[in-house]
Design a protein around this motif. Sequence first.
Motif, PDB file in Angstrom:
ATOM      1  N   PRO A 440       0.733  -1.130   0.091  1.00  0.00           N
ATOM      2  CA  PRO A 440      -0.008  -0.005   0.059  1.00  0.00           C
ATOM      3  C   PRO A 440       0.736   1.219  -0.078  1.00  0.00           C
ATOM      4  O   PRO A 440       1.965   1.353   0.498  1.00  0.00           O
ATOM      5  CB  PRO A 440      -0.709  -0.064   1.160  1.00  0.00           C
ATOM      6  CG  PRO A 440      -0.659  -1.422   1.744  1.00  0.00           C
ATOM      7  CD  PRO A 440       0.704  -1.990   1.170  1.00  0.00           C
ATOM      8  N   LEU A 441       0.248   2.399  -0.292  1.00  0.00           N
ATOM      9  CA  LEU A 441       0.841   3.844  -0.349  1.00  0.00           C
ATOM     10  C   LEU A 441       1.365   3.919   0.891  1.00  0.00           C
ATOM     11  O   LEU A 441       0.640   3.523   2.027  1.00  0.00           O
ATOM     12  CB  LEU A 441      -0.116   4.620  -0.652  1.00  0.00           C
ATOM     13  CG  LEU A 441       0.292   6.242  -0.755  1.00  0.00           C
ATOM     14  CD1 LEU A 441       1.506   6.454  -2.123  1.00  0.00           C
ATOM     15  CD2 LEU A 441      -0.957   7.232  -1.028  1.00  0.00           C
ATOM     16  N   GLY A 442       2.552   4.313   1.327  1.00  0.00           N
ATOM     17  CA  GLY A 442       3.291   4.641   2.447  1.00  0.00           C
ATOM     18  C   GLY A 442       3.710   3.665   3.337  1.00  0.00           C
ATOM     19  O   GLY A 442       4.347   3.938   4.314  1.00  0.00           O
ATOM     20  N   ALA A 443       3.542   2.314   2.857  1.00  0.00           N
ATOM     21  CA  ALA A 443       3.940   1.178   3.697  1.00  0.00           C
ATOM     22  C   ALA A 443       5.625   1.237   3.722  1.00  0.00           C
ATOM     23  O   ALA A 443       6.337   1.253   2.581  1.00  0.00           O
ATOM     24  CB  ALA A 443       3.323  -0.038   3.053  1.00  0.00           C
ATOM     25  N   VAL A 444       6.141   0.756   4.818  1.00  0.00           N
ATOM     26  CA  VAL A 444       7.370   0.605   4.880  1.00  0.00           C
ATOM     27  C   VAL A 444       7.703  -0.882   4.355  1.00  0.00           C
ATOM     28  O   VAL A 444       7.080  -1.814   5.065  1.00  0.00           O
ATOM     29  CB  VAL A 444       8.000   0.692   6.333  1.00  0.00           C
ATOM     30  CG1 VAL A 444       9.345   0.342   6.397  1.00  0.00           C
ATOM     31  CG2 VAL A 444       7.730   2.273   6.882  1.00  0.00           C
ATOM     32  N   HIS A 445       8.499  -1.156   3.608  1.00  0.00           N
ATOM     33  CA  HIS A 445       8.770  -2.504   2.658  1.00  0.00           C
ATOM     34  C   HIS A 445      10.107  -2.668   2.414  1.00  0.00           C
ATOM     35  O   HIS A 445      10.883  -1.784   2.169  1.00  0.00           O
ATOM     36  CB  HIS A 445       7.587  -2.691   1.666  1.00  0.00           C
ATOM     37  CG  HIS A 445       7.859  -1.507   0.370  1.00  0.00           C
ATOM     38  ND1 HIS A 445       7.500  -0.176   0.646  1.00  0.00           N
ATOM     39  CD2 HIS A 445       8.421  -1.705  -0.631  1.00  0.00           C
ATOM     40  CE1 HIS A 445       7.806   0.512  -0.475  1.00  0.00           C
ATOM     41  NE2 HIS A 445       8.538  -0.395  -1.441  1.00  0.00           N
ATOM     42  N   ARG A 446      10.301  -4.088   1.810  1.00  0.00           N
ATOM     43  CA  ARG A 446      11.493  -4.381   1.392  1.00  0.00           C
ATOM     44  C   ARG A 446      11.293  -5.846   0.574  1.00  0.00           C
ATOM     45  O   ARG A 446      10.486  -6.565   1.292  1.00  0.00           O
ATOM     46  CB  ARG A 446      12.606  -4.518   2.445  1.00  0.00           C
ATOM     47  CG  ARG A 446      13.754  -4.968   2.004  1.00  0.00           C
ATOM     48  CD  ARG A 446      15.147  -5.222   2.710  1.00  0.00           C
ATOM     49  NE  ARG A 446      14.923  -4.986   4.181  1.00  0.00           N
ATOM     50  CZ  ARG A 446      15.881  -4.412   4.648  1.00  0.00           C
ATOM     51  NH1 ARG A 446      17.033  -3.713   4.342  1.00  0.00           N
ATOM     52  NH2 ARG A 446      15.855  -4.144   6.282  1.00  0.00           N
TER      53      ARG A 446
END
Length: 481
Positions: A440-446
């Motif tokens: 989602p928009l703004g999610a912290v991800h890797r």
Amino acid sequence: MTTITPVLLCGGSGTRLWPLSRKSYPKQFVPLMGEETLFQASARRLHGRGLGPDGDLGFASPLVLTNADFRFIVTEQLGLAGIDPRAVLIEPEGRNTAPAILAAASYLVASDPEAVMLVAPSDHVVPDAASFYAAVAQGLGPVREGRLVTFGIAPTHAETGYGYLELEGPVDDGAPQPLTRFVEKPDLGRAEDMLASGNFLWNAGIFMARAADMVAAFREHGPEILGPVEAALAQAKTDLGFLRLDPASWATAPDISIDYAVMEKAPNLSVVPFSGEWSDLGGWDAVWRESGPDESGVVTSQGATAIDCRDTLLRSESDRLEIVGIGLENVMAIAMNDAVLVADMSRAQDVKKAVEALKAKQSPQATAFPKDHRPWGWFESLVIGGRFQVKRIMVHPGAALSLQSHHHRSEHWIVVEGTARVTIDDEVKLVTENQSVYVPLGAVHRMENPGKVPMVLIEVQTGAYVGEDDIVRYEDVYARN
């Protein structure tokens, strides 16, 4: 046995081989001649022991000078070639060859004042390695006497794309000779005169000397370079195994070539002629010659077809694009997914004008390579729309993208090869082939590749802005700012 430290220079842009060679991914890292890149071939050539005509040469691990954008490409390609570099020095900005070579010499002197260095560009083709080793062995005599040695190539034609070396007399094949002067790239008439005279060689840009003698030459003939470079080296910082030269000091070093700074002034210079096969692949006409034209003078790549053509080069650099030439003569045509070059073979040196024209109209094709290479792998854009972008992403085994978020876009990931370990906020899970995940928009991800084989996924970005600068990094194993 004399051990020589190779110094590989690999920071150039290679604009004369556009569109395959671009600022973001220049020719030394591209497989122009076969499956191996020019950089890998150069590193292999300057690697090993028991070389030379009497088995009297050995090469130490190479010292590499490059810029920050290419540092991971350098280590990746050396790793694939099975070569471990002695050090990789990162130039904060391009300042031409003189500061780079002085930095290498100063680095070597610090640990071994008697070290012998062989400076070579990383984008040359030298098919006859044995003859090259013999020339290097010939140059060791003058080097032991404290002389600086440069290598000149016996010209095979009147070339206007190279500088020349004028000798005091006719070329004595293989024997070191005194140099009269350096000559700038000539026009065709002057090149023909020099070829006929018999006492001119092409300037290969390859140098050999004791590192201490090279530093001494700069102290005498280029003292304005010495201070900034030594300060940049003294204040250098180690970063993930690389040595970053100090940017502030480096920026004060003159932007000048080794020829102008030192070689044209040094009285202790010897030239070793080299008559073996050599090319700096300085244009598509050189690629055509080195590729071995057929009886009609035609060279084609896989994905290229020539019908009733003569003296023509046809290359397709995409497995999705077929190029066909009919009735062409003296033409070079190179096709990529995002750009096509078509030109008369005699205008090979003018390809850089195309790059200048594209820069003037702010076309990304001028400098950006279709595949964007990163420390963890690469990505390429397949489709770009007003509010979306589709990418193909490849992640090396064990590699990981930064922990990040975006202000303006969300992402869908579909794994098509291998397995991805995906982090989205507080959730971590494995995503295998034919599975997908939504970020989602703004999610912290890797995303990471925990496997032993490359992982490939398709990324669909949607949002108001899909530019590469919409990234907020929280953690990065590659220490990118």
